[in-house]
Design an enzyme around this catalytic site. Sequence first.
Site, PDB file in Angstrom:
ATOM      1  N   GLU A 147       0.907  -1.215  -0.144  1.00  0.00           N
ATOM      2  CA  GLU A 147      -0.092  -0.079  -0.078  1.00  0.00           C
ATOM      3  C   GLU A 147       0.803   1.265   0.058  1.00  0.00           C
ATOM      4  OE1 GLU A 147      -3.481  -0.255   2.291  1.00  0.00           O
ATOM      5  OE2 GLU A 147      -3.661   1.915   2.184  1.00  0.00           O
ATOM      6  N   ASN A 195      -3.303  -1.730   7.308  1.00  0.00           N
ATOM      7  CA  ASN A 195      -4.185  -2.413   7.090  1.00  0.00           C
ATOM      8  C   ASN A 195      -4.344  -3.862   7.132  1.00  0.00           C
ATOM      9  OD1 ASN A 195      -5.803   0.065   6.864  1.00  0.00           O
ATOM     10  ND2 ASN A 195      -4.918   0.447   4.736  1.00  0.00           N
ATOM     11  N   GLU A 276     -10.665   4.240   8.936  1.00  0.00           N
ATOM     12  CA  GLU A 276     -10.711   4.024   7.473  1.00  0.00           C
ATOM     13  C   GLU A 276     -11.234   2.305   7.443  1.00  0.00           C
ATOM     14  OE1 GLU A 276      -6.963   4.846   5.937  1.00  0.00           O
ATOM     15  OE2 GLU A 276      -7.715   6.796   5.678  1.00  0.00           O
ATOM     16  N   ARG A 309      -2.194   3.484  16.964  1.00  0.00           N
ATOM     17  CA  ARG A 309      -2.043   4.449  16.181  1.00  0.00           C
ATOM     18  C   ARG A 309      -3.496   5.528  16.511  1.00  0.00           C
ATOM     19  NH1 ARG A 309      -2.541   4.024  10.542  1.00  0.00           N
ATOM     20  NH2 ARG A 309      -0.906   5.161   9.742  1.00  0.00           N
ATOM     21  N   LYS A 346       1.140  10.660  13.270  1.00  0.00           N
ATOM     22  CA  LYS A 346       1.632  11.302  12.192  1.00  0.00           C
ATOM     23  C   LYS A 346       2.060  12.662  12.487  1.00  0.00           C
ATOM     24  CE  LYS A 346      -1.003   8.460   9.066  1.00  0.00           C
ATOM     25  NZ  LYS A 346      -1.911   8.537   7.847  1.00  0.00           N
ATOM     26  N   ASP A 351      -2.611  14.164   7.125  1.00  0.00           N
ATOM     27  CA  ASP A 351      -2.062  12.838   6.463  1.00  0.00           C
ATOM     28  C   ASP A 351      -0.904  13.009   5.662  1.00  0.00           C
ATOM     29  OD1 ASP A 351      -2.175  10.394   5.817  1.00  0.00           O
ATOM     30  OD2 ASP A 351      -3.852  10.309   4.439  1.00  0.00           O
ATOM     31  N   GLU A 379       3.872   9.406  -0.503  1.00  0.00           N
ATOM     32  CA  GLU A 379       2.460   9.330  -0.950  1.00  0.00           C
ATOM     33  C   GLU A 379       1.988  10.573  -1.577  1.00  0.00           C
ATOM     34  OE1 GLU A 379      -0.188   8.049   1.916  1.00  0.00           O
ATOM     35  OE2 GLU A 379      -1.985   8.318   0.742  1.00  0.00           O
ATOM     36  N   TRP A 513     -12.618  13.310   2.197  1.00  0.00           N
ATOM     37  CA  TRP A 513     -11.780  12.707   0.946  1.00  0.00           C
ATOM     38  C   TRP A 513     -11.744  13.879   0.108  1.00  0.00           C
ATOM     39  CZ3 TRP A 513     -13.279   6.979   0.864  1.00  0.00           C
ATOM     40  CH2 TRP A 513     -12.634   6.222   1.856  1.00  0.00           C
TER      41      TRP A 513
HETATM   42  O1  GCW Z   1      -2.185   8.140   4.176  1.00  0.00           O
HETATM   43  C1  GCW Z   1      -3.331   7.253   4.113  1.00  0.00           C
HETATM   44  C2  GCW Z   1      -3.331   6.551   2.958  1.00  0.00           C
HETATM   45  C3  GCW Z   1      -3.654   5.188   3.308  1.00  0.00           C
HETATM   46  C4  GCW Z   1      -3.176   4.606   4.753  1.00  0.00           C
HETATM   47  C5  GCW Z   1      -3.677   5.581   5.724  1.00  0.00           C
HETATM   48  C6  GCW Z   1      -3.120   5.153   7.126  1.00  0.00           C
HETATM   49  C7  GCW Z   1      -2.428   2.230   5.441  1.00  0.00           C
HETATM   50  O2  GCW Z   1      -3.838   6.898   2.058  1.00  0.00           O
HETATM   51  O3  GCW Z   1      -3.366   4.272   2.334  1.00  0.00           O
HETATM   52  O4  GCW Z   1      -3.395   3.159   4.949  1.00  0.00           O
HETATM   53  O5  GCW Z   1      -3.318   6.759   5.425  1.00  0.00           O
HETATM   54  O6  GCW Z   1      -2.081   5.826   7.555  1.00  0.00           O
HETATM   55  O7  GCW Z   1      -3.586   4.394   7.917  1.00  0.00           O
END
Ligand code: GCW
Length: 648
Positions: A147, A195, A276, A309, A346, A351, A379, A513
């Site tokens: 991913e 995931n 998610e 997380r 994070k 994100d 990403e 989103w």
């Molecule tokens: O940054 C987003 C991504 C997902 C990711 C999610 C996360 C692993 O688009 O792909 O999933 O965050 O950090 O859980």
Amino acid sequence: MKRAGLLFGLLAWTLWSRADDGRLLWLGGTAPDSPCRVKVRGIGPTAPHATETTVALAREALADGYRGSDVTLVLDTAARLGDGFRLQGPRPATVTASSAVGLLYGAYALLRRQNTQAETGPYDCMERPALTLRMLDHWDNPDGSVERGYAGRSIWKWEQMAAGRMSDSLRARLCLYAQANASVGINAVVLNNVNASPKMLSRIYLDKVQVVADLLRPYGIRVYLSVNFASPMALGDTRTADPQNARVRRWWQRKAAEIYALMPDFGGFLVKANSEGQPGPGDYHRTHAEGANMLADALAPYGGKVVWRSFVYGAGHRHEDRVKQAVSEFAGLDGLFRDNVMLQSKNGPLDFQPREPYAPIFDRMERTSQLAELQITQEYLGQSRHLVYLAPMWKEFFEQVKPSRLKGVAGVANVGDTANWCGHPFSQANWYAFGRLAWNPELSAEAIADEWLRQTFHTADARFLAPVGMMMMTSREACVNYMMPLGLHHLFKFDHHYGPEPGGFKASYPREWCPVYYHRADSAGIGFDRTVATGSGATAQYREPYATQYERLETCPEQLLLWFHHVPWDYRMQSGNTLWQELCCKYRLGVSMVEVYRDFWRSSTRPYVDAECWQQVDGLLQVQLNDAREWRETCLDYFQTFSHQPIE
Ligand code: GCW
């Protein structure tokens, strides 16, 4: 015997492949003319096998790459250096450490000294890692996909992970991966995607995980797994995953016992819960603390950790500004987590955008151990096609969230099975920089870039190092400028997050989103009002002086302006430009910066770089330039429909 096999494998694999395609990362060095003699002191005949194996790796690394005639490795358990080391030299050079892994880190530090062509006068220095946990998080799935991976498929070839099934070339490659990590002090690896497939906890997979753990252990790397919170149910053993259910609790206890019988030094679990679409304690009206503590209790007898997380949004907070939701969800749980739970957040509250303010959750959890999650895989920063050096962004984060408040850092890995590991040759620098900063966050981004360039391109020529270093150092700001300057965020195309789609909106998607939810452009202006006075109130989650600074339009740093404020198109910026003019300038500047990179690369770097790599970077810089232009045009054309002003 085993070692001879390994060496042979490595040799065969290096000869068979062309060593200059980037597969050796920053470890290439140049082989010494005559082998160096490595003496080892302090390891008696009764030393544990594990110590011997790790020290043998330190010895091999030096024997293969150190150009001085003699080095002595001294294991001195009384030296109290933790995982650190002391280097003295140059002739003879001595590495002293109080642990085997400390010697390995010291050996790599000595090679780094040599390969960065640091001054050759006498030295006597000591180093210890600033952070205890320096972890890579792989988002790799059992089917081999990754991913947000942009460098091929997973490096874990699960079908080969069984006794006698691993090819020499795979083993050699994984050893190189482990060496690369050890060379920068990375000491933990989460093998699979957050995931998480429940399958990872099945016996079949645990046996495979053991193979990886055995391979990484001598390099000082502990293995962790991401776990699916509903695993007991998904694997068909229970009817619920409720953390208060006795059967469920027993299931996790037995699973922990099974895992530790295979891997006594297993690190622990990483969990993405109620986020998610992932299952979690919330499915049973239990809190994140209740969920995390159940797992923590199961792992505690073995010294295992739970990394939980905080990346949650949506569930339970539908109408709240997304960037506020982690604090809303977790602040009330501070103090309720077991000691072996760490909360991983994070760096920013949204994100992994090209620029975010720091995540205020780091201010809010005073009685909870915290880890910062950084994303090495780009990403949202051009993936493996744009040259963007991330260390300046991470340094920006560490200015506000002091590393001393953290237990560690986790970096979402950017490696795959592509020959050079990371796709873009310069993306290797981000893996390297992550490790170096986790070891010592005080290092400057510039010094790390310089180290990396010297070791990767085997040159000390300032005509290459200075301008290319400058290109790396400015590249993140260039990316911010051509993608989303002045605090704009999430203008990405749906799902793949590569190109621009500022007008993106679909009623059927969650609003979080949709780019239009974030930029809020209208005829009056642009930006997300997050003030307490008139907006979502996100500024109040920050500690002072940031809360006040961000709240007031006049004191909010311009680079975060549209993150916190909805600003009129004619607002006067510090430069004297109106906001609209400034926006146009920034986009243009971003594009020009990439133009400069491409032109410079083309005109001046060829003599320093292997032909294949040079060509690849050249092609990628052209792609980046085309993309930067597309970003500028798409975004300005779209915003112009609100500003009604000319694009200057
Ligand atoms: O940054 C987003 C991504 C997902 C990711 C999610 C996360 C692993 O688009 O792909 O999933 O965050 O950090 O859980």
